[in-house]
Design an enzyme around this catalytic site. Structure first.
Site, mmCIF file in Angstrom:
data_model
loop_
_atom_site.group_PDB
_atom_site.id
_atom_site.type_symbol
_atom_site.label_atom_id
_atom_site.label_comp_id
_atom_site.label_asym_id
_atom_site.label_seq_id
_atom_site.Cartn_x
_atom_site.Cartn_y
_atom_site.Cartn_z
ATOM 1 N N HIS A 145 -2.397 1.155 -4.192
ATOM 2 C CA HIS A 145 -1.558 -0.012 -3.901
ATOM 3 C C HIS A 145 -1.245 -0.754 -5.188
ATOM 4 O O HIS A 145 -1.779 -0.433 -6.244
ATOM 5 C CB HIS A 145 -2.263 -0.953 -2.921
ATOM 6 N N GLU B 3 20.653 -18.227 -15.528
ATOM 7 C CA GLU B 3 19.448 -17.855 -14.782
ATOM 8 C C GLU B 3 19.460 -16.372 -14.428
ATOM 9 O O GLU B 3 20.498 -15.723 -14.412
ATOM 10 C CB GLU B 3 19.335 -18.671 -13.497
ATOM 11 N N GLY C 279 -4.006 -21.639 -0.118
ATOM 12 C CA GLY C 279 -4.782 -22.872 0.047
ATOM 13 C C GLY C 279 -5.676 -22.797 1.267
ATOM 14 O O GLY C 279 -6.895 -23.012 1.201
ATOM 15 N N ASP D 227 0.755 -12.270 0.481
ATOM 16 C CA ASP D 227 -0.470 -13.013 0.781
ATOM 17 C C ASP D 227 -0.297 -14.520 0.801
ATOM 18 O O ASP D 227 -1.036 -15.233 1.471
ATOM 19 C CB ASP D 227 -1.566 -12.627 -0.233
ATOM 20 N N HIS E 189 -3.002 -0.353 -8.622
ATOM 21 C CA HIS E 189 -4.430 -0.168 -8.378
ATOM 22 C C HIS E 189 -4.670 1.192 -7.742
ATOM 23 O O HIS E 189 -4.405 1.399 -6.562
ATOM 24 C CB HIS E 189 -4.946 -1.293 -7.477
ATOM 25 N N TYR F 116 -9.436 -8.866 0.190
ATOM 26 C CA TYR F 116 -9.293 -9.221 -1.220
ATOM 27 C C TYR F 116 -9.709 -10.653 -1.525
ATOM 28 O O TYR F 116 -9.273 -11.595 -0.850
ATOM 29 C CB TYR F 116 -7.841 -9.018 -1.675
ATOM 30 N N ASP F 117 -10.559 -10.813 -2.563
ATOM 31 C CA ASP F 117 -10.893 -12.122 -3.129
ATOM 32 C C ASP F 117 -10.108 -12.239 -4.432
ATOM 33 O O ASP F 117 -10.243 -11.376 -5.310
ATOM 34 C CB ASP F 117 -12.378 -12.235 -3.490
ATOM 35 N N ASP G 230 8.009 -28.186 -19.177
ATOM 36 C CA ASP G 230 8.766 -29.355 -19.651
ATOM 37 C C ASP G 230 8.315 -29.611 -21.065
ATOM 38 O O ASP G 230 7.480 -30.476 -21.314
ATOM 39 C CB ASP G 230 8.433 -30.589 -18.786
ATOM 40 N N TYR H 122 0.857 -1.191 0.000
ATOM 41 C CA TYR H 122 0.000 0.000 0.000
ATOM 42 C C TYR H 122 0.893 1.242 0.000
ATOM 43 O O TYR H 122 2.046 1.189 0.429
ATOM 44 C CB TYR H 122 -0.967 -0.054 1.192
ATOM 45 N N HIS I 143 -0.423 -4.835 -6.930
ATOM 46 C CA HIS I 143 -0.512 -6.279 -6.774
ATOM 47 C C HIS I 143 0.557 -6.896 -7.670
ATOM 48 O O HIS I 143 0.629 -6.547 -8.851
ATOM 49 C CB HIS I 143 -1.863 -6.818 -7.249
HETATM 50 CU CU LIG Z 1 -6.130 -3.736 -5.611
#
Ligand SMILES: [Cu+2]
Length: 649
Positions: free
Chosen positions: A453, A502, A317, A310, A611, A395-396, A464, A296, A455
């Site tokens: 904020h 890498e 899960g 998150d 956002h 948040y969903d 593979d 934020y 995300h």
């Molecule tokens: Cu947002």
């Protein structure tokens, strides 16, 4: 019923139906969870008062799993993150042998926030005299309508609190609200608590602000209700769906993959293959989310620490919510349950947390109407979606893995839920007063600011392509000057070069295209078979690299990373981001500059967006989707959807 007990209730007690996994990648079953907990207890790693932060499958060797066929025996192993008096430990278990194979204390790191800490945080502050005094100053003496939110504290911990398990607790007044608890934050009061011993360590009070007057709700009854009821439009499968799910292996069209729900990562899709059942071709060993960084943008001491991880601090899960048929998931979809261990190690079931459904896209998968010979050919687009919906506080998130008939895989992230809000003095934007307290967000109601904020969601893409020997190839689009005069003076060409080491991909994604090639297989024209990454609209973090919250989430500074496959590299910000001041994960691992060419490599793609809240986001926001595509590139010898049957006339 408090919001947290609602979380716990979502997990229904499980019958004995759920026997040991039938696939080496199946999540731990109820009996396996019970067996693991028994082993941990008897080994003394789960004393009274000890907690299980997560207990999950420890996958067998990749080569073994890739070679596995139904009926072949396999070992079952588990990995546990344990917490006792604020101290973290890791245990590995061989369930087949019935023993704990290792226990390792984790020093100077904190595991994810646990459900009971969610529960206790409010009670801890409500019992604290200073907090109660701060409430009294605001005329709040009855706390039955005061709800508190336990917030991870971020990477910067005051020296006095180092080594403690911390939560910052902010509260809101909820009287008169029916479903929206984000409309009346009790602003400027923040308690820092020791979540292990229930002590309030510090209370910040930046001064009394009147509560926002409005009581928001996203209940239909409380809306304008000016929209007439439309005639129903549905996704339907009138003859039943084309989805087969057995032992958590999904088969649809020419696709097959295994799916499980992991306590931390959420949905994990493995052994993703396409082709005729007789000879399915490898595309990816594993696809999953990896970390979600949500910083934020408000400098106030009660806000500046808000930079959530998150997945590592909460867990996708654990926080996956049931998908409701008809809205979250078509009624024709297949709902899958999951089993996780609760704090005490009891197996709990999560009903309908993964939805697998097919939908007609309304778009042809391919089409041509030939005016020169008056022929028309086209085939309907139908896709398969694997969806989960973790909810982290306000948040969903909806995570979709979408499989198309032409070999495409879309990975899509939908942001839903409610903006995080801050109480301010401003009643409306007015040039005079607006400057100060609305500078870091958007007023969505009088005295209520939705704070700016970002995300950043990192996805781990263990591609593979026709096997594990792969190359990451950059197809750089290079402008060419043909001449300084004449009718045609310029064009562009593709310059192909392998990425051999890498690291983050620093080539701007609009200056090149990236593919993962097979180092061994070629298509009919002799091109190495490959899958191409098509980026979507995405952003990278512009926070200062030395800013602790950015340093901890260094993965968000780039959209694309590549690493060699490593079974223990799953989390883009490291295993324990909670309260971790040090860079970990991708920025740390890739310092080794390991080679990736002609090897088993992993791509990491970061879906990022800024956002800036808007009025339309309030009191609940319409979904905002971002994503990317993986598509076959010379993987086939021609259009793989040519054999899609035409629609019956
Ligand atoms: Cu947002």
């Amino acid at each position: 019923m408090s919001w947290v007990s609602k979380l716990v209730v979502a997990a229904v007690a499980l019958g004995a139906a759920n026997a040991a996994g039938a696939h080496p990648l199946d999540a731990l079953s109820a009996p396996e969870i019970e067996a693991a907990v028994g082993l941990l207890r008897s080994a003394g790693h789960l004393p009274d008062g000890g907690k299980i932060v997560s207990l999950s499958l420890e996958e067998n060797d990749k080569a073994e799993v890739r070679a596995w066929t139904p009926g072949k025996p396999y070992a079952r192993r588990a990995f546990a993150v344990l917490l006792d008096k604020g101290k973290v430990g890791e245990a590995r278990l061989d369930l087949s042998a019935g023993k704990v194979t290792s226990f390792t204390p984790v020093l100077d790191r904190q595991a994810a926030v646990t459900i009971d800490e969610f529960l206790a945080a409010g009670e801890i502050v409500k019992a604290n005299a200073d907090w109660r005094a701060a409430m009294a100053k605001r005329g709040i003496t009855d706390f039955k309508n005061v709800e508190c939110f336990p917030l991870s504290v971020g990477p910067s911990v005051a020296p006095a609190f180092r080594g403690r398990r911390l939560l910052n607790v902010a509260c809101a007044e909820t009287s008169g609200t029916d479903n929206n608890w984000w409309g009346k934050p009790i602003e400027n009061v923040l308690a820092t608590v020791d979540a292990a011993n229930g002590e309030v360590l510090q209370l910040l009070d930046l001064g009394v602000l009147p509560l926002p007057a409005q009581t928001p709700s996203h209940k239909h009854e409380r809306s304008e209700r000016s929209r007439p009821q439309p005639k129903p439009v549905q996704i339907a499968a009138p003859q039943g769906n084309n989805i087969a799910v057995s032992d958590n292996v999904v088969r649809w069209d020419k696709w097959s993959f295994h799916v499980r729900l992991e306590p931390r990562l959420g949905a994990v899709l493995s052994l993703v293959r396409f082709g005729d059942a007789a000879a399915p071709r490898d595309i990816a060993y594993q696809l999953s989310a990896s970390e979600m960084f949500v910083p934020y943008m408000d400098p106030a001491p009660t806000w500046s620490f808000r930079a959530y991880m998150d997945i590592g601090e909460y867990g996708f899960g654990m926080l996956s919510t049931p998908l409701r048929p008809g809205v979250d998931c078509p009624a024709s979809g297949v709902l899958l349950d999951a089993t996780i261990a609760d704090l005490k190690g009891r197996p709990v079931g999560m009903k309908g947390v993964v939805c697998v459904f097919e939908r007609a896209t309304g778009d042809p998968v391919w089409r041509h109407d030939e005016v020169f010979n008056n022929t028309y050919e086209a085939r309907p687009g139908v896709e398969l979606v694997v969806r989960t919906a973790p909810v982290v506080g306000n948040y969903d998130y909806m995570l979709d893995y979408v499989f198309g008939r032409a070999g495409d895989i879309d990975v899509r992230l939908g942001a839903y839920g409610i903006d995080a809000t801050k109480g301010v003095a401003s009643q409306a934007i007015d040039a005079a007063t607006g400057a100060a307290d609305t500078a870091y967000g958007t007023l969505v109601a009088p005295r209520l600011l939705a704070v700016n904020h970002d995300h950043y969601m990192a996805f781990r893409l263990d591609l593979d392509v026709d096997g594990t020997a792969n190359r990451l190839v950059e197809d750089r689009i290079v402008p060419r000057r043909l001449s300084t005069e004449g009718a045609r003076r310029s064009l562009w060409q593709v310059e192909r070069r392998p990425v051999e080491t890498e690291g983050p991909i620093t080539t701007p994604l609009n200056a090149a295209q990236f593919r993962v090639e097979s180092a061994t297989r070629r298509n009919a024209m002799g091109y190495p078979t490959s899958y191409q990454l098509l980026p979507g609209h995405t952003a990278t973090s512009i926070l200062a690299p030395d800013d602790p919250i950015q340093a901890r989430a260094g993965f968000s500074a780039y959209t694309l990373w590549a690493t060699p496959f490593a079974a223990d590299e799953k989390y883009a910000a490291g295993n324990y981001p909670n309260q971790n001041p040090e860079p970990d994960g991708l920025p740390k691992w890739t310092q080794a500059k390991r080679g990736i060419d002609r090897q088993d490599l992993v791509l990491w793609y970061v879906v990022g967006f800024r956002h800036v809240p808007r009025a339309e986001d309030w009191p609940a926001m319409p979904g905002l989707w971002h994503g990317f595509r993986l598509r076959p590139f010379n993987f086939f010898d021609g259009n793989p959807a040519l054999d899609v049957p035409p629609v019956a006339p």
